[in-house]
Design a protein around this motif. Structure first.
Motif, mmCIF file in Angstrom:
data_model
loop_
_atom_site.group_PDB
_atom_site.id
_atom_site.type_symbol
_atom_site.label_atom_id
_atom_site.label_comp_id
_atom_site.label_asym_id
_atom_site.label_seq_id
_atom_site.Cartn_x
_atom_site.Cartn_y
_atom_site.Cartn_z
ATOM 1 N N GLY A 14 0.992 -1.289 0.334
ATOM 2 C CA GLY A 14 -0.012 -0.019 -0.014
ATOM 3 C C GLY A 14 0.861 1.385 -0.024
ATOM 4 O O GLY A 14 0.731 1.829 -0.609
ATOM 5 N N TYR A 15 1.753 1.084 0.755
ATOM 6 C CA TYR A 15 2.622 2.253 0.754
ATOM 7 C C TYR A 15 3.263 2.776 -0.558
ATOM 8 O O TYR A 15 3.872 3.468 -0.850
ATOM 9 C CB TYR A 15 3.883 2.477 2.191
ATOM 10 N N TYR B 252 -1.186 7.063 2.286
ATOM 11 C CA TYR B 252 -1.388 5.553 2.217
ATOM 12 C C TYR B 252 -1.154 5.468 4.132
ATOM 13 O O TYR B 252 -2.147 4.890 5.013
ATOM 14 C CB TYR B 252 0.078 4.889 1.775
#
Length: 208
Positions: A68-69, A76
């Motif tokens: 996600g980052y 995020y």
């Protein structure tokens, strides 16, 4: 790849919660009495599976955070629901250690929960309630997408504690309302000390 990790993450959570609820129901039916050997064996197996599920949950969860980052490095980590979920899982992990080293040996002892002192009894029930509520709430946070980037960390944790508090009250009221144990569920032999029960339990686990 991300879809597969999410799938593994969800399976680990579902397996843990399913087994946890089954064991909670089984323990509630005993009404605090000493457990038979078959129930102890089932509890041991359940504890191992739930511990493994928690490890898988941590690993898969951290992998999802990394992905996600990478996909959205600017926003995020600003999702406060994410940090609340990590907090709940952290509480769940620390509580799991307390369950393993404090509560579990007392639950499977020949005295049963009702044979414990009031302080021990209170702590055993507290760790059990924290485990159940934390697992269920962590699973809810996993699907609570409307909370992403829309709620504060304090709001999520407040909801968590509002769920935890009444659950603790119900659990404590239930166990302390039961009549005291007479003979720990076995009147034909003297009660062995808790330390002996804990040593015997450790030996049984090491052999499995």
């Amino acid at each position: 790849m991300k879809t597969l990790i999410i799938y593994v993450h969800l399976i680990a959570a579902c397996v843990a919660v399913g087994i946890l609820l089954i064991q909670d129901l089984a323990l509630a039916k005993t009404r605090g009495r000493a457990l038979p050997s078959q129930a102890i064996d089932e509890l041991q197996r359940a504890a191992k599976i739930i511990s493994l599920a928690l490890v898988v949950l941590w690993i898969s969860g951290l992998m999802l955070v990394v992905i996600g980052y990478i996909d959205n490095p600017q926003e995020y980590l600003l999702n406060q629901k994410l940090w609340a979920k990590f907090t709940v899982i952290g509480i769940l992990t620390l509580n799991g250690i307390a369950l393993h080293h404090f509560s579990f040996p007392r639950v499977v002892s020949s005295r049963g929960i009702l044979g414990l002192g009031n302080i021990e009894k209170t702590l055993v029930i507290f760790t059990g309630v924290v485990s159940s509520v934390s697992w269920l709430f962590a699973c809810y946070l996993g699907i609570a997408r409307p909370w992403n980037y829309t709620v504060d960390y304090s709001f999520v944790m407040l909801v968590y504690f509002f769920l935890l508090a009444p659950a603790c009250i119900v659990g404590q009221t239930f166990i302390h309302s039961l009549p005291p144990s007479k003979g720990g569920g076995n009147n034909n032999r003297p009660e062995p000390p808790l330390l002996t029960d804990s040593i015997q339990l450790t030996k049984r686990i090491s052999k499995t």
